[in-house]
Design an enzyme around this catalytic site. Sequence first.
Site, PDB file in Angstrom:
ATOM      1  N   ASN A 109       0.820  -1.215   0.000  1.00 41.79           N
ATOM      2  CA  ASN A 109       0.000   0.000   0.000  1.00 41.79           C
ATOM      3  C   ASN A 109       0.854   1.265   0.000  1.00 41.79           C
ATOM      4  OD1 ASN A 109      -2.010  -1.880   0.200  1.00 41.79           O
ATOM      5  ND2 ASN A 109      -2.832  -1.178   2.167  1.00 41.79           N
ATOM      6  N   THR A 154     -14.254  36.850 -32.783  1.00 41.90           N
ATOM      7  CA  THR A 154     -15.059  36.333 -31.683  1.00 41.90           C
ATOM      8  C   THR A 154     -16.280  35.685 -32.330  1.00 41.90           C
ATOM      9  OG1 THR A 154     -16.371  38.358 -31.382  1.00 41.90           O
ATOM     10  CG2 THR A 154     -14.323  38.171 -30.114  1.00 41.90           C
ATOM     11  N   HIS A 155     -16.763  34.618 -31.756  1.00 38.77           N
ATOM     12  CA  HIS A 155     -17.903  33.879 -32.329  1.00 38.77           C
ATOM     13  C   HIS A 155     -17.634  33.425 -33.767  1.00 38.77           C
ATOM     14  CE1 HIS A 155     -20.264  35.368 -28.879  1.00 38.77           C
ATOM     15  NE2 HIS A 155     -19.737  36.549 -29.150  1.00 38.77           N
ATOM     16  N   SER A 276      -4.014  11.555 -48.949  1.00 37.50           N
ATOM     17  CA  SER A 276      -5.210  10.711 -49.053  1.00 37.50           C
ATOM     18  C   SER A 276      -4.878   9.455 -49.840  1.00 37.50           C
ATOM     19  CB  SER A 276      -6.335  11.481 -49.748  1.00 37.50           C
ATOM     20  OG  SER A 276      -7.374  10.608 -50.156  1.00 37.50           O
ATOM     21  N   LYS A 282      -4.773  15.756 -52.129  1.00 41.60           N
ATOM     22  CA  LYS A 282      -5.041  16.141 -50.746  1.00 41.60           C
ATOM     23  C   LYS A 282      -3.759  16.337 -49.940  1.00 41.60           C
ATOM     24  CE  LYS A 282      -8.290  16.575 -48.762  1.00 41.60           C
ATOM     25  NZ  LYS A 282      -9.062  15.522 -48.058  1.00 41.60           N
ATOM     26  N   ASN A 284      -3.512  16.969 -45.888  1.00 38.82           N
ATOM     27  CA  ASN A 284      -4.342  17.085 -44.698  1.00 38.82           C
ATOM     28  C   ASN A 284      -3.526  17.477 -43.465  1.00 38.82           C
ATOM     29  OD1 ASN A 284      -6.558  16.115 -46.224  1.00 38.82           O
ATOM     30  ND2 ASN A 284      -5.941  14.003 -45.815  1.00 38.82           N
ATOM     31  N   GLU A 289      -5.435  17.657 -36.370  1.00 42.59           N
ATOM     32  CA  GLU A 289      -6.650  16.904 -36.074  1.00 42.59           C
ATOM     33  C   GLU A 289      -6.417  15.886 -34.966  1.00 42.59           C
ATOM     34  OE1 GLU A 289      -7.955  15.238 -39.764  1.00 42.59           O
ATOM     35  OE2 GLU A 289      -8.392  17.176 -40.666  1.00 42.59           O
ATOM     36  N   GLN A 321      -6.227   0.222  -7.909  1.00 39.12           N
ATOM     37  CA  GLN A 321      -5.452  -0.342  -9.008  1.00 39.12           C
ATOM     38  C   GLN A 321      -5.816   0.339 -10.327  1.00 39.12           C
ATOM     39  OE1 GLN A 321      -4.576  -4.628  -9.017  1.00 39.12           O
ATOM     40  NE2 GLN A 321      -5.445  -4.729 -11.082  1.00 39.12           N
TER      41      GLN A 321
END
Length: 475
Positions: A109, A154-155, A276, A282, A284, A289, A321
Amino acid sequence: MALWGGRFSQSPAEAVFALSQSVQFDWRLAPYDLRSSLAHLSVLESSGLLDKKVAAAIRKALEELVAEVASGKFTYLATDEDVHSALERGLTKKLGEIGGALRAGRSRNDQVATDLRLYAMDAMISIALSIAELQEALIAKATEYSDAPAPGFTHLQHAQPVLFGHEIAKHVHAFARDLDRIQDWLTRTSVSPLGSGALAGSSLPLAPEVTAKVLGFTSSAANSIDAVSDRDFVAEALFILSMVGVHLSRIGEEWCIWSTTEFGWARVSDAYSTGSSIMPQKKNPDMAELARGKSGRLIGNLTGVLAMLKGLPFAYNRDLQEDKEPLFDSIDTVLLVLPAVTGMVATTEFDREKMALAAPLGFSLATEIADYLVRAHIPFSQAHEAAGKCVALCESSGRQLHQLTDDEFAKIHPALKGDVRDVLTVQGALASRTTRGGTAPSALAQQLSEAKSSLEKTRSEFTAAAKAFSTMMGA
């Protein structure tokens, strides 16, 4: 090798052993277990509980195990229950029955609580140094684009023009808070449980404060029950790692948006992109991500541990545990993601021209009209209304704010003079934001200078902590 069983007439059922076994994931604690064993051995010897010759033989065997574990020569077997039983098997194989003498005054312990703290402290220091590398890359990128106008958002809508370096630099401060949290966490976690036994301490003449000092802890536990049952340090570490993940996820989201065809601001390096399997054109931003995706995993580990801890009574319970795999996984995940994001940040190029052209779009200079009127002692409520009317007139007539005539400005509000156009420029708007933390070139320069100084100090502190920990571990 079982560490218990004297009062049992039967061995554990196969299903029981399978559920109980943890060596397959807690083996990474072996170096820390051996180091705490050496510290415990010294106390047993100095208190007269072990003969010096016996202690010397055990010490020699432990040191051999340290080297054998590091090289991979000694490892766990499928029949070992946990890291502690595996190492005691190795010790008794070398020494015979006297290998079991090391167990005096110690329980799994307090042993596992000590090992886990040592491991977590070591790992969090490494994470802090990796965060510092990312901060350095962010500061360098912010400095590179410290003169590049861009729209602020913003937003997800155009708000006001900012320097793009200012946009990048915001992440430096987020990670600085993470480093502050790690420093605070290290202070709280630097308490040794060793000597607490199963829960009640020991009747043997041990010296918990001595082993604490030898292992690099600031103090030993003040309450033995709390010492073996406390996993606040695990939950708090998982929270810190979750916040690091959230901050990495925000970077990932922004990089994904900026690299879209629609934005076209960011050119992510080929070395930090993927392609891709079907579309040859592509490119990416997969590192961005993956950073975004891994944050959910980190948050899940935190919530899982909190749910496990919420109803545990009294002292140690076997539920604990379940503290290790989430912590190990979160540490591994953050250490995996940080270098990839650091490289992505350092090697991305941004299109200054596109950002500059976008800076005034969406009537982002409307606040300059309101501020112009405030400087003319017009109440802000009226200034805001007048600026809004200017925007409405421009929208209905397909013009920009600076294209309104003197008469149109005067009709909207008599305090609006023709010289209002002097503030309706991106450069003027940027230059005027000189308050501390603002986006003006002078304010940004000060911000970056302070960030560099702070990073140097913080990195120096964590480097020193890493060296001290390495010395304690005998590396």
